[in-house]
Design a protein around this motif. Structure first.
Motif, PDB file in Angstrom:
ATOM      1  N   TYR A 166       0.825  -1.214   0.000  1.00 53.37           N
ATOM      2  CA  TYR A 166       0.000   0.000   0.000  1.00 53.37           C
ATOM      3  C   TYR A 166       0.860   1.265   0.000  1.00 53.37           C
ATOM      4  CZ  TYR A 166      -3.590   3.354   1.572  1.00 53.37           C
ATOM      5  OH  TYR A 166      -4.429   4.422   1.689  1.00 53.37           O
ATOM      6  N   GLY A 167       2.029   1.143   0.650  1.00 55.89           N
ATOM      7  CA  GLY A 167       2.912   2.301   0.716  1.00 55.89           C
ATOM      8  C   GLY A 167       2.654   3.198   1.906  1.00 55.89           C
ATOM      9  N   ALA A 168       1.952   2.701   2.892  1.00 53.49           N
ATOM     10  CA  ALA A 168       1.714   3.456   4.133  1.00 53.49           C
ATOM     11  C   ALA A 168       1.288   2.455   5.212  1.00 53.49           C
ATOM     12  CB  ALA A 168       0.634   4.506   3.924  1.00 53.49           C
ATOM     13  N   SER A 169       1.121   2.955   6.441  1.00 53.16           N
ATOM     14  CA  SER A 169       0.814   2.047   7.554  1.00 53.16           C
ATOM     15  C   SER A 169      -0.624   1.520   7.464  1.00 53.16           C
ATOM     16  CB  SER A 169       0.990   2.771   8.888  1.00 53.16           C
ATOM     17  OG  SER A 169      -0.055   3.699   9.042  1.00 53.16           O
ATOM     18  N   ARG A 184      -9.287  -6.077   0.959  1.00 55.98           N
ATOM     19  CA  ARG A 184      -8.850  -6.439  -0.406  1.00 55.98           C
ATOM     20  C   ARG A 184      -7.324  -6.583  -0.466  1.00 55.98           C
ATOM     21  NH1 ARG A 184     -13.233  -3.226  -1.834  1.00 55.98           N
ATOM     22  NH2 ARG A 184     -12.010  -1.305  -1.950  1.00 55.98           N
ATOM     23  N   TYR A 185      -6.625  -5.668   0.179  1.00 55.04           N
ATOM     24  CA  TYR A 185      -5.156  -5.782   0.243  1.00 55.04           C
ATOM     25  C   TYR A 185      -4.755  -7.055   0.959  1.00 55.04           C
ATOM     26  CZ  TYR A 185      -3.742  -1.294  -1.687  1.00 55.04           C
ATOM     27  OH  TYR A 185      -3.477  -0.261  -2.539  1.00 55.04           O
ATOM     28  N   GLU A 186      -5.473  -7.340   2.057  1.00 53.39           N
ATOM     29  CA  GLU A 186      -5.162  -8.525   2.863  1.00 53.39           C
ATOM     30  C   GLU A 186      -5.290  -9.780   1.998  1.00 53.39           C
ATOM     31  OE1 GLU A 186      -7.969  -9.327   6.099  1.00 53.39           O
ATOM     32  OE2 GLU A 186      -6.279  -9.357   7.481  1.00 53.39           O
ATOM     33  N   ASN A 187      -6.369  -9.851   1.228  1.00 60.06           N
ATOM     34  CA  ASN A 187      -6.603 -11.007   0.379  1.00 60.06           C
ATOM     35  C   ASN A 187      -5.501 -11.139  -0.677  1.00 60.06           C
ATOM     36  OD1 ASN A 187      -7.799 -12.295  -2.208  1.00 60.06           O
ATOM     37  ND2 ASN A 187      -9.184 -12.947  -0.582  1.00 60.06           N
ATOM     38  N   ARG A 188      -5.193 -10.044  -1.329  1.00 60.05           N
ATOM     39  CA  ARG A 188      -4.210 -10.103  -2.407  1.00 60.05           C
ATOM     40  C   ARG A 188      -2.811 -10.445  -1.893  1.00 60.05           C
ATOM     41  NH1 ARG A 188      -4.536  -5.076  -5.238  1.00 60.05           N
ATOM     42  NH2 ARG A 188      -2.790  -4.320  -4.003  1.00 60.05           N
ATOM     43  N   CYS A 189      -2.420  -9.792  -0.799  1.00 57.11           N
ATOM     44  CA  CYS A 189      -1.075 -10.035  -0.265  1.00 57.11           C
ATOM     45  C   CYS A 189      -0.947 -11.456   0.273  1.00 57.11           C
ATOM     46  CB  CYS A 189      -0.738  -9.023   0.829  1.00 57.11           C
ATOM     47  SG  CYS A 189      -0.554  -7.358   0.168  1.00 57.11           S
ATOM     48  N   LEU A 190      -1.988 -11.943   0.926  1.00 55.37           N
ATOM     49  CA  LEU A 190      -1.919 -13.315   1.445  1.00 55.37           C
ATOM     50  C   LEU A 190      -1.779 -14.305   0.291  1.00 55.37           C
ATOM     51  CD1 LEU A 190      -2.044 -15.273   3.838  1.00 55.37           C
ATOM     52  CD2 LEU A 190      -4.519 -15.373   3.519  1.00 55.37           C
ATOM     53  N   ASN A 191      -2.560 -14.101  -0.752  1.00 54.17           N
ATOM     54  CA  ASN A 191      -2.497 -14.976  -1.916  1.00 54.17           C
ATOM     55  C   ASN A 191      -1.074 -15.009  -2.475  1.00 54.17           C
ATOM     56  OD1 ASN A 191      -3.286 -16.628  -3.981  1.00 54.17           O
ATOM     57  ND2 ASN A 191      -4.085 -14.955  -5.252  1.00 54.17           N
TER      58      ASN A 191
END
Ligand SMILES: Nc1ncnc2c1ncn2[C@@H]1O[C@H](COP(=O)(O)OP(=O)(O)O)[C@@H](O)[C@H]1O
Ligand SMILES: O=C(O)C1=C[C@@H](OP(=O)(O)O)[C@@H](O)[C@H](O)C1
Ligand SMILES: [Mg+2]
Length: 298
Positions: A166-169, A184-191
């Motif tokens: 994401y580029g931030a906290s 959505r970030y969580e899903n993509r990064c976990l994948n």
């Protein structure tokens, strides 16, 4: 759970009176909010619906317009249908399944999910990936890092990967883009992590169980271990770390913490194994966790 006599068929359609319907709608809003670790204040902010109205709704005294329901559902990344009608869906077989499942309690639902997964999800490919789940202060980060070292595998902290992406906290992600974006970030990064690493210890965020799609992916593609502690210990450990935002911007302390743990426990309980850290030193918990992890990856 409501008691049903043995021969009584589950109700196909809702025959609830309006008062009961609104009471259950209120319960569903509160439960969905707790699963996400959102305080009423945060949900009010994200949905644009006042805290006072949310309180009314949750106690079964609100009769929201569809637009208001849409705002609330949207802020929790749910469909209006999911919130308004637990038996919703156009496929009759799906409606039948949902009506069979709806009277079940949390533990029974977890068992049903396991059975369906065994039958329909195909073979799982968990590799030598260990994922730690649990509420804040469970020890996912501290024990996870130590476990990875003992096993000689990489340690991956999902929330750090999300921050890089994401580029931030995480805090900024939540306040600038909202909870649905975070999920959505969580899903993509976990994948990505599950694809990139054949062996690793992955420490997840406490709220990973809030998104069924993400959580199912984790359960299928990693050996999951639920790190448990008592509500008081969760709180004490988080406060001792100097983190004054227990449970994702939620400042309503112990009452909320208990509600979040209660709402998430049946979901955390779907992990392959659990390690109870209550009343134990870090060293003892690490020994227990290492044994459990070795047992899972064989
Ligand atoms: N038995 C124990 N198991 C895990 N953590 C413990 C234990 N006893 C004390 N702690 C402390 O509790 C804190 C757990 O925090 P952390 O690892 O950040 O949890 P999480 O990542 O799950 O939020 C750490 O400071 C750790 O030293
Ligand atoms: O419990 C939660 O809802 C959350 C816990 C945090 O993770 P940690 O458990 O790693 O602190 C982080 O994912 C986010 O703020 C949501
Ligand atoms: Mg952590």
């Amino acid at each position: 759970m409501r008691q049903r006599t043995q021969n009584e068929a589950p109700p196909r359609r809702s025959t609830l009176g309006i008062e009961d319907y609104l009471a259950r709608l209120g319960d569903r809003v509160r439960a969905a909010r707790a699963r996400r670790g959102m305080s009423r204040k945060i949900l009010a902010r994200d949905s644009g619906v006042s805290e006072r109205y949310l309180a009314q709704l949750e106690s079964g005294r609100g009769n929201p317009s569809v637009a208001v329901l849409h705002q609330i559902a949207d802020a929790m990344d749910m469909s209006v249908m999911e919130l308004a009608d637990p038996h919703g869906g156009t496929d009759p077989a799906l409606a039948e399944i949902l009506s069979l499942l709806s009277p079940l309690d949390g533990g029974e639902l977890a068992e049903a999910a396991r059975l369906l997964e065994q039958r329909f999800a195909g073979s799982s490919t968990r590799g030598n990936r260990i994922a730690l789940i649990g509420l804040r202060g469970a020890g996912k980060t501290t024990l996870g890092r130590a476990l990875a070292e003992k096993l000689g595998v990489p340690f991956i902290e999902l929330n750090r990967v999300i921050e890089q992406d994401y580029g931030a906290s995480i805090g900024e992600l939540l306040s600038l883009s909202g909870q649905p974006a975070f999920r959505r970030y969580e899903n993509r990064c976990l994948n990505q992590i599950l694809t990139d690493y054949e062996e690793a210890v992955i420490s997840t965020g406490g709220g990973i169980v809030a998104n069924p799609e993400t959580y199912t992916m984790l359960l299928r593609r990693a050996h999951t271990i639920w790190l448990q502690a008592s509500p008081e210990e969760h709180m004490q450990r988080v406060v001792e770390q100097g983190d004054m935002r227990p449970m994702e911007q939620n400042r309503e302390a112990m009452t909320d913490l208990r509600a979040i743990l209660e709402a998430r426990a049946p979901l955390y309980d779907r992990a392959e194994a659990n390690v109870d850290t209550a009343g134990e030193t870090l060293e003892t918990s690490l020994t227990k966790l290492t044994e459990t992890a070795r047992g899972l990856i064989g």
